[in-house]
Design a protein around this motif. Sequence first.
Motif, short mmCIF file in Angstrom:
data_model
loop_
_atom_site.label_atom_id
_atom_site.label_comp_id
_atom_site.label_asym_id
_atom_site.label_seq_id
_atom_site.Cartn_x
_atom_site.Cartn_y
_atom_site.Cartn_z
N GLU A 130 24.76 29.36 45.17
CA GLU A 130 25.61 29.98 46.26
C GLU A 130 27.16 30.07 46.28
O GLU A 130 27.80 31.09 46.49
CB GLU A 130 25.13 29.49 47.62
CG GLU A 130 23.70 29.74 47.80
CD GLU A 130 23.31 30.99 48.04
OE1 GLU A 130 24.12 31.86 48.31
OE2 GLU A 130 21.89 31.71 47.54
N HIS A 131 27.85 28.78 45.75
CA HIS A 131 29.20 28.83 45.85
C HIS A 131 29.80 29.52 44.65
O HIS A 131 31.08 29.66 44.76
CB HIS A 131 29.79 27.32 45.66
CG HIS A 131 29.41 26.38 44.55
ND1 HIS A 131 28.07 26.16 44.07
CD2 HIS A 131 30.08 26.15 43.32
CE1 HIS A 131 27.95 25.55 43.00
NE2 HIS A 131 29.41 25.69 42.45
N LEU A 132 29.10 30.12 43.85
CA LEU A 132 29.56 30.63 42.69
C LEU A 132 29.18 32.29 42.86
O LEU A 132 29.74 32.97 42.00
CB LEU A 132 28.90 30.25 41.42
CG LEU A 132 29.39 28.99 40.84
CD1 LEU A 132 28.77 28.57 39.44
CD2 LEU A 132 30.84 28.67 40.64
N LYS A 133 28.33 32.67 43.68
CA LYS A 133 27.79 34.03 43.77
C LYS A 133 29.21 35.00 44.03
O LYS A 133 29.25 36.18 43.43
CB LYS A 133 26.75 34.34 44.74
CG LYS A 133 25.37 33.89 44.17
CD LYS A 133 24.47 34.27 45.00
CE LYS A 133 23.00 33.81 44.72
NZ LYS A 133 21.81 34.07 45.57
N GLU A 134 30.05 34.52 45.10
CA GLU A 134 31.23 35.34 45.50
C GLU A 134 32.08 35.52 44.30
O GLU A 134 33.01 36.52 44.50
CB GLU A 134 31.56 34.79 46.68
CG GLU A 134 30.81 34.74 47.98
CD GLU A 134 31.38 34.29 49.12
OE1 GLU A 134 32.59 33.93 49.03
OE2 GLU A 134 30.96 34.58 50.27
N GLN A 135 32.06 34.89 43.09
CA GLN A 135 32.97 35.03 42.23
C GLN A 135 32.44 35.44 40.99
O GLN A 135 33.11 35.99 39.78
CB GLN A 135 33.38 33.40 41.71
CG GLN A 135 34.05 32.83 42.77
CD GLN A 135 34.26 31.23 42.25
OE1 GLN A 135 34.70 30.95 41.21
NE2 GLN A 135 34.35 30.37 43.26
N MET A 136 31.09 36.12 41.21
CA MET A 136 30.13 36.82 39.97
C MET A 136 30.37 38.29 40.31
O MET A 136 30.03 38.56 41.40
CB MET A 136 29.03 35.98 39.95
CG MET A 136 29.14 34.55 39.64
SD MET A 136 27.32 33.69 39.67
CE MET A 136 26.54 34.55 38.43
N LEU A 137 30.28 38.85 39.35
CA LEU A 137 30.44 40.47 39.55
C LEU A 137 29.08 40.97 39.94
O LEU A 137 28.69 41.54 40.88
CB LEU A 137 30.83 41.10 38.09
CG LEU A 137 30.72 42.50 38.16
CD1 LEU A 137 31.82 43.01 39.37
CD2 LEU A 137 31.27 43.35 36.95
N THR A 138 27.85 40.83 38.87
CA THR A 138 26.72 41.36 39.08
C THR A 138 25.64 40.67 40.30
O THR A 138 25.04 41.31 41.03
CB THR A 138 25.90 41.40 37.76
OG1 THR A 138 25.75 40.16 37.03
CG2 THR A 138 26.62 42.39 37.02
N ALA A 139 25.92 39.33 40.12
CA ALA A 139 25.24 38.68 41.26
C ALA A 139 25.86 38.43 42.60
O ALA A 139 25.53 38.13 43.42
CB ALA A 139 25.02 37.03 40.67
N GLY A 140 27.16 38.89 42.77
CA GLY A 140 27.86 38.76 44.03
C GLY A 140 28.26 40.09 44.38
O GLY A 140 28.08 40.51 45.37
N VAL A 141 29.49 40.49 43.61
CA VAL A 141 30.46 41.60 44.22
C VAL A 141 29.58 42.91 44.30
O VAL A 141 29.60 43.69 45.11
CB VAL A 141 31.61 41.87 43.36
CG1 VAL A 141 32.41 43.24 43.57
CG2 VAL A 141 32.28 40.72 43.34
#
Length: 282
Positions: A130-141
Motif C-alpha cells: 500500500e505504501h508504494l502504490k501511490e508512487q507507482m504508475l499502473t498500480a497507483g496513478v
Amino acid sequence: MSSRVYTSIASRSITASTAINSCRSCRSSSKLAYSRRYLATPVSPPSISPARRIGRGLFRYFVAPVVSLSVGYAAGLYIMSAAAVAEAPLEDKAVYDPQIDAAIDALPLVVSLRSDPRFTESRPHAAAPEHLKEQMLTAGVLTGPDRLAVPPIVWTDSEAHEMVSIVHLGRNMCGHPGIIHGGLLATLLDEGLCRCAFLALPSNVGVTANLNLNYRSPAFADRLYVMRANVTKVDGRKAWVKGHFETVPEDGKEPTTVVEGDILVVEPKWAKSLPKVVDVTA
C-alpha cells in the motif's frame, strides 16, 4: 535732457515702485489674513447618517465574525477530508468495478486458463504494498474508475516462460475520443513483457534495455483486451521477449492485434540489492 524732465521721470519711477510695493504688501497681508482665518476656523468631520452607522456596526460585530467562522470551519473540513483521503488505502480510493470482474470471469479464455494446471493466476497490482502504490504508475496513478477500473489478471507459466493477461482499458485513457492512447499501450506492453522476462532471469528482476513496437489497429476504450507474451531467448542476465495486445475473441472470430512488440530485458548486476515489490513467480 532738461532738469525738469529728469525730475518728472524720476518722480514717476518712485511713484510706480511705491505702488507696486504697496500692492505686494497688500497681497501678502491678505494671504496671511486668509491663512489665519482658515487655520482658526474649525473643520467639522463629515456627518454620517444613523443608518450608515448601524450598518457599519452590524458588519463589524455580526457579519464579519460569522463570515470568518464559516470560512474557517469550511477550511478545516476541507483539510480534514484531504488528510483522510491521503491516509486511506488505495483500494478505498479506487473501488474496483464488480461488473468488469464478472465480465472477465465469464470469458471462455479465462475459464480455460483457470482449468489449465500449467498456469498460475495472480493480480500483481493488487498485491503491491500500500505504501508504494501511490508512487507507482499502473498500480497507483492509472488505477481508478474509467481508467484501470480493475487490476489486470495475469496467468504465468514459469516453465515455458509464457504469460497471458486480461486488461480493461477505461474511457479516460484516450489520446483521441474513444481511442486508447498509444503511449498507454506502450507502457502496459513494456510492463507485461518485462514481467514475462522476469520469469527467466536469475534474480527475477530486470530493466528494459530496448523496446520495439508496431501499432496494427486502434484500441477502442471501455473494453477488455488480452496481452500475450513469451520469452524467445535467454543469455545469462539477458532475456528477449515477444508479445502483443489483442481484442477478446467474439462469436468465434479471430482476435485483432492492436499493438505488438519485442523487448530486451537485462538483469543489472546490483539486482540482488533491489527490494522486490511483487513476487512474479507466485
